[in-house]
Design a protein around this motif. Structure first.
Motif, PDB file in Angstrom:
ATOM      1  N   GLY A   1       0.906  -1.411  -0.005  1.00 18.95           N
ATOM      2  CA  GLY A   1       0.026  -0.111  -0.003  1.00 18.95           C
ATOM      3  C   GLY A   1       0.856   1.449  -0.051  1.00 18.95           C
ATOM      4  O   GLY A   1       0.598   2.166  -0.809  1.00 18.95           O
ATOM      5  N   GLU A   2       2.031   1.138   0.712  1.00 16.35           N
ATOM      6  CA  GLU A   2       2.770   2.422   0.889  1.00 16.35           C
ATOM      7  C   GLU A   2       3.558   2.633  -0.407  1.00 16.35           C
ATOM      8  O   GLU A   2       3.616   3.836  -0.755  1.00 16.35           O
ATOM      9  CB  GLU A   2       3.744   2.273   1.925  1.00 16.35           C
ATOM     10  CG  GLU A   2       3.375   2.437   3.359  1.00 16.35           C
ATOM     11  CD  GLU A   2       4.114   2.882   4.494  1.00 16.35           C
ATOM     12  OE1 GLU A   2       5.166   3.305   4.013  1.00 16.35           O
ATOM     13  OE2 GLU A   2       3.688   3.114   5.521  1.00 16.35           O
ATOM     14  N   LEU A   3       4.011   1.624  -1.070  1.00 11.57           N
ATOM     15  CA  LEU A   3       4.694   1.624  -2.506  1.00 11.57           C
ATOM     16  C   LEU A   3       3.493   2.235  -3.373  1.00 11.57           C
ATOM     17  O   LEU A   3       4.077   3.268  -4.359  1.00 11.57           O
ATOM     18  CB  LEU A   3       5.050   0.469  -2.743  1.00 11.57           C
ATOM     19  CG  LEU A   3       6.534  -0.150  -2.307  1.00 11.57           C
ATOM     20  CD1 LEU A   3       6.808  -1.625  -2.367  1.00 11.57           C
ATOM     21  CD2 LEU A   3       7.631   0.798  -2.365  1.00 11.57           C
ATOM     22  N   GLU A   4       2.567   1.896  -3.371  1.00 14.38           N
ATOM     23  CA  GLU A   4       1.401   2.285  -4.204  1.00 14.38           C
ATOM     24  C   GLU A   4       1.089   3.709  -3.966  1.00 14.38           C
ATOM     25  O   GLU A   4       0.971   4.609  -5.114  1.00 14.38           O
ATOM     26  CB  GLU A   4      -0.008   1.430  -4.276  1.00 14.38           C
ATOM     27  CG  GLU A   4       0.136   0.044  -4.596  1.00 14.38           C
ATOM     28  CD  GLU A   4      -1.024  -0.762  -4.655  1.00 14.38           C
ATOM     29  OE1 GLU A   4      -1.533  -1.425  -5.328  1.00 14.38           O
ATOM     30  OE2 GLU A   4      -1.873  -0.231  -3.705  1.00 14.38           O
ATOM     31  N   ASP A   5       1.026   4.223  -2.987  1.00 13.67           N
ATOM     32  CA  ASP A   5       1.034   5.682  -2.418  1.00 13.67           C
ATOM     33  C   ASP A   5       2.236   6.365  -2.942  1.00 13.67           C
ATOM     34  O   ASP A   5       2.115   7.674  -3.217  1.00 13.67           O
ATOM     35  CB  ASP A   5       0.974   5.883  -1.057  1.00 13.67           C
ATOM     36  CG  ASP A   5      -0.320   5.382  -0.371  1.00 13.67           C
ATOM     37  OD1 ASP A   5      -1.331   4.918  -1.262  1.00 13.67           O
ATOM     38  OD2 ASP A   5      -0.678   5.161   0.611  1.00 13.67           O
ATOM     39  N   GLU A   6       3.398   5.811  -3.075  1.00 15.02           N
ATOM     40  CA  GLU A   6       4.690   6.464  -3.545  1.00 15.02           C
ATOM     41  C   GLU A   6       4.395   6.353  -5.199  1.00 15.02           C
ATOM     42  O   GLU A   6       5.486   6.945  -5.758  1.00 15.02           O
ATOM     43  CB  GLU A   6       5.636   5.859  -2.960  1.00 15.02           C
ATOM     44  CG  GLU A   6       6.115   5.973  -1.394  1.00 15.02           C
ATOM     45  CD  GLU A   6       7.222   5.119  -0.920  1.00 15.02           C
ATOM     46  OE1 GLU A   6       7.772   4.585  -1.921  1.00 15.02           O
ATOM     47  OE2 GLU A   6       7.319   5.053   0.231  1.00 15.02           O
ATOM     48  N   GLY A   7       3.695   5.761  -5.812  1.00 13.62           N
ATOM     49  CA  GLY A   7       3.331   6.003  -7.293  1.00 13.62           C
ATOM     50  C   GLY A   7       4.040   4.917  -7.740  1.00 13.62           C
ATOM     51  O   GLY A   7       4.108   4.697  -9.061  1.00 13.62           O
ATOM     52  N   TRP A   8       4.458   3.746  -7.407  1.00 12.21           N
ATOM     53  CA  TRP A   8       4.718   2.231  -7.706  1.00 12.21           C
ATOM     54  C   TRP A   8       3.861   1.561  -8.281  1.00 12.21           C
ATOM     55  O   TRP A   8       2.854   1.294  -7.613  1.00 12.21           O
ATOM     56  CB  TRP A   8       5.601   1.724  -6.719  1.00 12.21           C
ATOM     57  CG  TRP A   8       7.009   2.457  -6.465  1.00 12.21           C
ATOM     58  CD1 TRP A   8       7.473   3.190  -5.461  1.00 12.21           C
ATOM     59  CD2 TRP A   8       8.410   2.126  -7.355  1.00 12.21           C
ATOM     60  NE1 TRP A   8       8.505   3.631  -5.660  1.00 12.21           N
ATOM     61  CE2 TRP A   8       9.235   2.723  -6.676  1.00 12.21           C
ATOM     62  CE3 TRP A   8       8.814   1.303  -8.334  1.00 12.21           C
ATOM     63  CZ2 TRP A   8      10.642   2.927  -7.143  1.00 12.21           C
ATOM     64  CZ3 TRP A   8       9.933   1.532  -8.812  1.00 12.21           C
ATOM     65  CH2 TRP A   8      10.816   2.089  -8.131  1.00 12.21           C
ATOM     66  N   LYS A   9       4.030   0.979  -9.374  1.00 11.18           N
ATOM     67  CA  LYS A   9       3.095  -0.084 -10.017  1.00 11.18           C
ATOM     68  C   LYS A   9       3.514  -1.478  -9.412  1.00 11.18           C
ATOM     69  O   LYS A   9       4.832  -1.636  -9.195  1.00 11.18           O
ATOM     70  CB  LYS A   9       3.132  -0.272 -11.480  1.00 11.18           C
ATOM     71  CG  LYS A   9       2.370   1.156 -12.117  1.00 11.18           C
ATOM     72  CD  LYS A   9       2.283   1.064 -13.633  1.00 11.18           C
ATOM     73  CE  LYS A   9       1.698   2.114 -14.283  1.00 11.18           C
ATOM     74  NZ  LYS A   9       1.697   2.154 -15.710  1.00 11.18           N
ATOM     75  N   ILE A  10       2.660  -2.266  -9.051  1.00 13.06           N
ATOM     76  CA  ILE A  10       3.106  -3.427  -8.257  1.00 13.06           C
ATOM     77  C   ILE A  10       4.133  -4.393  -8.992  1.00 13.06           C
ATOM     78  O   ILE A  10       5.145  -4.594  -8.227  1.00 13.06           O
ATOM     79  CB  ILE A  10       1.687  -4.057  -7.784  1.00 13.06           C
ATOM     80  CG1 ILE A  10       0.993  -3.446  -6.804  1.00 13.06           C
ATOM     81  CG2 ILE A  10       2.238  -5.603  -7.041  1.00 13.06           C
ATOM     82  CD1 ILE A  10       1.810  -2.943  -5.542  1.00 13.06           C
ATOM     83  N   GLU A  11       3.613  -4.435 -10.230  1.00 12.54           N
ATOM     84  CA  GLU A  11       4.493  -5.365 -11.035  1.00 12.54           C
ATOM     85  C   GLU A  11       5.896  -4.704 -11.227  1.00 12.54           C
ATOM     86  O   GLU A  11       6.894  -5.439 -11.521  1.00 12.54           O
ATOM     87  CB  GLU A  11       3.947  -5.629 -12.333  1.00 12.54           C
ATOM     88  CG  GLU A  11       3.901  -4.236 -13.351  1.00 12.54           C
ATOM     89  CD  GLU A  11       2.380  -3.491 -13.006  1.00 12.54           C
ATOM     90  OE1 GLU A  11       1.924  -2.794 -13.941  1.00 12.54           O
ATOM     91  OE2 GLU A  11       1.808  -3.865 -11.915  1.00 12.54           O
TER      92      GLU A  11
END
Length: 250
Positions: free
Chosen positions: A154-164
């Motif tokens: 969730g934090e990585l997504e908030d930072e703008g990362w795409k999960i893949e």
């Protein structure tokens, strides 16, 4: 010290903190513990499973490793003052008793990371401020650490990362979160009157092959008697390496 036959641990923490699973991994078992009363009579059911009821005097044992005896406080965060006093009286009595085979040797206080935003509640502060365990060390055990995986994503997504694209960063983010919350817990409990003497985090306890050697190592390190250290090291089955390490050190 040589007359002590079993290593005795009081396990504390909230309901659903994964306490039974940890005991199973420590004893290399998938079975539920057998429960005995103070007279050695087998109790039919694991009474702690009944919400709101517990008997801290009952002994939990596994056939796979009878060298360990456990007591379960079953969580007092929702209990009454009477329940807290009962737990404290048990700790004081079993820590000071002259009956060597009834002494508790360590306390594992479990906090689940499933609800890390409330890791230190009034219940934890009450225990570490009001319960003097004397020479019996308390180890703070963070359980269900794997649940930080979703928060890391969730934090990585908030930072703008795409999960893949962020697969290689998830583990790193998990470690950051764990260090953050462990630091917070140490800060809060370190200000209490009777803070924990050790901290350890456990992962992948849902796997039968999960490694509990960190818990054994931490417990051995905070024991104040070499005889108890030897008893624990010889009783634990989670790590041959730990046995070798201790033998070399001594």
């Amino acid at each position: 010290m040589k007359n002590i036959k079993r290593f005795r641990v009081l396990v504390m923490g909230r309901a659903n903190a994964g306490k039974t699973t940890i005991l199973q991994r420590v004893c290399n078992s998938t079975e539920k513990p057998e429960i005995f009363d103070g007279e050695g009579n087998k109790v039919r059911s694991y009474e702690c499973s009944q919400r709101g009821y517990h008997n801290i005097e009952h002994e939990l044992m596994f056939q796979s490793n009878p060298g360990f005896v456990f007591h379960d406080s079953c969580g007092f965060e929702a209990g009454s003052t009477q329940q807290f006093d009962q737990m404290r009286n048990f700790v004081v009595d079993r820590g000071a008793t002259t009956k060597v085979n009834e002494c508790i040797h360590a306390i594992w206080f479990c906090i689940p990371m499933t609800d890390y935003h409330r890791t230190v509640t009034a219940a934890e502060q009450k225990f570490f401020n009001e319960c003097d365990t004397g020479h019996v060390p308390v180890i703070l055990v963070l359980t269900k650490v794997d649940t930080l995986n979703l928060d890391a994503i969730g934090e990585l997504e908030d930072e703008g990362w795409k999960i893949e694209e962020a697969q290689g960063k998830i583990a790193e983010k998990e470690r950051e979160l764990l260090e953050k919350w462990l630091g917070y817990i140490k800060h809060r409990l370190g200000r209490c009157k009777f803070p924990p003497r050790g901290y350890v985090s456990l992962q992948k306890m849902h796997q039968e092959s999960a490694d509990c050697s960190a818990l054994m190592q931490c417990t051995a390190n905070v024991l104040n008697e070499e005889g108890l250290q030897r008893l624990l090291i010889s009783t634990q089955q989670s790590s041959i390496a730990l046995c070798i390490q201790y033998a070399v050190q001594k």
